[in-house]
Design a protein around this motif. Structure first.
Motif, PDB file in Angstrom:
ATOM      1  N   THR A  35      -9.532  31.832  25.584  1.00 18.37           N
ATOM      2  CA  THR A  35     -10.966  32.099  25.588  1.00 18.37           C
ATOM      3  C   THR A  35     -11.581  31.442  26.815  1.00 18.37           C
ATOM      4  OG1 THR A  35     -11.028  32.154  23.169  1.00 18.37           O
ATOM      5  CG2 THR A  35     -13.129  31.856  24.314  1.00 18.37           C
ATOM      6  N   LEU A  36     -12.210  32.236  27.647  1.00 24.47           N
ATOM      7  CA  LEU A  36     -12.764  31.704  28.880  1.00 24.47           C
ATOM      8  C   LEU A  36     -13.917  30.753  28.602  1.00 24.47           C
ATOM      9  CD1 LEU A  36     -12.713  34.829  31.242  1.00 24.47           C
ATOM     10  CD2 LEU A  36     -10.956  33.080  30.872  1.00 24.47           C
ATOM     11  N   GLN A  37     -13.847  29.578  29.203  1.00 27.22           N
ATOM     12  CA  GLN A  37     -14.854  28.537  29.003  1.00 27.22           C
ATOM     13  C   GLN A  37     -15.988  28.617  30.014  1.00 27.22           C
ATOM     14  OE1 GLN A  37     -14.420  26.393  26.258  1.00 27.22           O
ATOM     15  NE2 GLN A  37     -12.848  27.998  25.961  1.00 27.22           N
ATOM     16  N   ASP A  38     -15.814  29.463  31.039  1.00 31.46           N
ATOM     17  CA  ASP A  38     -16.805  29.605  32.109  1.00 31.46           C
ATOM     18  C   ASP A  38     -16.846  31.062  32.545  1.00 31.46           C
ATOM     19  OD1 ASP A  38     -17.139  26.545  32.848  1.00 31.46           O
ATOM     20  OD2 ASP A  38     -14.972  26.923  32.848  1.00 31.46           O
ATOM     21  N   ASP A  39     -17.903  31.431  33.240  1.00 29.89           N
ATOM     22  CA  ASP A  39     -17.898  32.719  33.931  1.00 29.89           C
ATOM     23  C   ASP A  39     -16.883  32.631  35.066  1.00 29.89           C
ATOM     24  OD1 ASP A  39     -19.942  33.799  32.359  1.00 29.89           O
ATOM     25  OD2 ASP A  39     -21.512  33.041  33.698  1.00 29.89           O
ATOM     26  N   ILE A  40     -16.001  33.623  35.159  1.00 30.73           N
ATOM     27  CA  ILE A  40     -14.974  33.628  36.198  1.00 30.73           C
ATOM     28  C   ILE A  40     -15.237  34.819  37.117  1.00 30.73           C
ATOM     29  CG2 ILE A  40     -12.525  33.565  36.720  1.00 30.73           C
ATOM     30  CD1 ILE A  40     -13.354  31.307  34.884  1.00 30.73           C
TER      31      ILE A  40
END
Length: 549
Positions: A35-40
């Protein structure tokens, strides 16, 4: 649905975003839910696992940085949480077995080049005018204007036309405005009087004197390499007389490279005892150079095997896609050229940081591996003496587009070299003597690196860019390859080949690499010009390593 991320090597704990991925996106990767923790943002990287402070980050199968703070699983990696780190190198540790790619498609192909007396084959037929010292730059510029305008080698550019239009508007009392509809490409043409001469190239520089003597000697060696490059048919040399880079030194360096040098070579010294003024000297320069043009115009293009190609590879204005699209593509082209018996050069040693051990293992002998290691350590030592280091290499543009550490940048940059064995390692100003892959010691600076490869004998250079870089070389045509389609659309005036289809999945690295070789064959035969050639983009800079005195 197109792929949204990429793992470059199965051992990597960093993934590359191929498009913008918002925070909270769930990534499924080899049974691992992330689950992405930041905008990438596209081109940037995120972790496949939590990395503790001082833990290792890996890409391309190598160490590319250490965490400066705890990084969560699915977290963005950037300058605030990752710092440069690279694995040390200890010399050649194993034998290297290489299987060349299938070159049957190109096996019997040829290009139409200029065959020189020394056996080299040029892709162009240029006359070269060079100064041994910066004091002659003004005379070089006078000669440039005289020949290019006098022989019709170039057409008025649209910007000069616009200035003339503004002058006319002012004289007529009209409002000053730019007529954008009248824009046209800047074109550099052959002269109708010399159809077999591809151009006259005029170099200027800021060296030759007032610096430590070693730099002046190295300048002479580099300029001798330019004279020997088979793209050059003849040379005019201007010297002041009192500088460190003496005519005799230049002649000595040229003789070291080729004892039987036989191209037309005219040398003029401004301070000679029997001189009669600058104007008279330039009159003689013009006369002899014109006669030289008559001579090299007698040479014509003839078929040559692809083994006669010498291709330099470089990247500049790199982005997060460089190491997965354009660089691997020309790396495959490089392997094809080597497989066909040709020569490839890769420069910019600071951008080989972190992959030294792999390159040492690919070296054909222990001595070559050790020479590479020595040059890398010596380069790092010199950088440290002035308070710099390889860790400072990524530019603001590189970082903005996903190249966070020098090791990340380097691991992707090294892909330009393909996978063939390393046959030799050259210092700056040395000339290539061995077929196959050669490492050329230069800085990462675009112009210093491309200048060095032309001086080592490269007859064509491939230059990949993710941000857009106009750099080119006077005597070694530069092919610009974009890492992404957006750039190719935004800057069509400088991009020759778009490698973006690799990112979209429309083409493979191998397909693109073959397309690049097809382009090279046309370019080497004089059938097409690169965008940089049409723009007249001629950049030359000498790498001064010592203090000025």
């Amino acid at each position: 649905m197109s792929q949204t991320f990429l793992q470059i090597n199965p051992t990597d704990n960093l993934l590359v975003a191929l498009q913008d991925l918002p925070k909270g996106t769930v990534i499924q990767h080899n049974g691992n839910e992330i689950t992405l923790q930041d905008d990438i943002a596209a081109k940037h990287k995120f972790t496949t696992e939590a990395i503790a402070k001082e833990g290792k980050a890996t890409m391309y199968g190598v160490l590319v940085g250490l965490a400066s703070q705890d990084i969560p699983k699915g977290g963005l990696i950037h300058t605030f949480n990752l710092h440069h780190a690279a694995t040390d190198f200890v010399g050649k540790q194993q034998e290297y077995n290489w299987t060349a790619p299938d070159v049957s498609k190109f096996q019997n192909r040829t290009f139409n080049g200029y065959h020189r007396a020394d056996g080299q084959v040029g892709t162009q037929n240029y006359w070269l005018v060079i100064p041994l010292v910066f004091c002659e730059n003004r005379n070089i510029e006078l000669l440039k204007n005289a020949f290019l305008n006098g022989l019709g080698f170039q057409k008025m550019d649209p910007f000069t036309q616009k200035v003339q239009q503004l002058g006319k508007q002012l004289a007529e009392g009209k409002a000053l405005e730019i007529d954008t509809a009248s824009s046209a490409s800047v074109l550099v043409h052959k002269s109708s009087q010399f159809p077999n001469v591809d151009g006259i190239k005029f170099l200027t520089h800021e060296s030759g004197c007032g610096e430590n003597k070693d730099d002046s000697l190295n300048l002479c060696a580099l300029l001798a390499g330019y004279c020997l490059n088979p793209n050059v048919g003849g040379i005019t040399v201007l010297s002041l007389g009192c500088q460190h880079s003496q005519i005799e030194v230049f002649k000595e360096k040229l003789k070291e490279k080729d004892p039987n040098f036989s191209k037309p070579l005219y040398i003029f010294e401004q301070q000679q005892d029997n001189g009669s003024g600058v104007e008279n000297m330039l009159n003689e320069v013009i006369l002899q150079t014109f006669k030289g043009l008559v001579e090299i115009n007698k040479q014509t293009r003839k078929p040559a095997p692809l083994s006669a190609l010498r291709v330099g590879v470089k990247c500049g204005g790199s982005d997060g896609f460089s190491g997965i699209s354009a660089n691997p593509a020309i790396g495959h082209t490089a392997d094809l050229v080597v497989g066909l018996g040709g020569t490839v050069m890769i420069a910019e040693f600071p951008e080989l940081c972190g992959v030294e051990q792999e390159l040492q293992n690919r070296s054909v002998t222990k001595e070559i591996a050790d020479n590479f290691g020595f040059l890398m350590r010596e380069y790092a030592r010199r950088a440290a003496l002035v308070g710099a280091g390889f860790d400072m290499n990524p530019s603001p543009g590189n970082i903005k587009d996903g190249l966070i550490t020098d090791a990340i940048k380097s691991a992707g940059a090294a892909k330009k070299a393909g996978s063939s064995p390393i046959e030799d390692v050259l210092g700056y100003g040395q000339y290539v003597t061995k077929k196959g892959l050669n490492l050329v010691c230069t800085p990462g600076n675009d112009v210093l690196a491309t200048t060095g490869m032309a001086g080592a004998g490269a007859t064509i250079q491939l230059f990949t860019t993710g941000l857009g870089t106009p750099t080119a070389n006077p005597i070694s045509p530069m092919v610009k390859l974009s890492t992404n389609t957006k750039l190719a659309v935004k800057l069509p005036e400088i991009i020759d080949i778009d490698c973006g289809p690799i990112i979209s999945g429309e083409k493979t690295v191998e397909q693109m690499g073959e397309e690049v070789l097809e382009y090279i064959i046309q370019l080497a035969s004089g059938e097409i010009n690169t965008k940089a050639m049409d723009l007249g983009q001629d950049d030359f800079m000498f790498w001064r390593r010592g203090v000025s005195l």
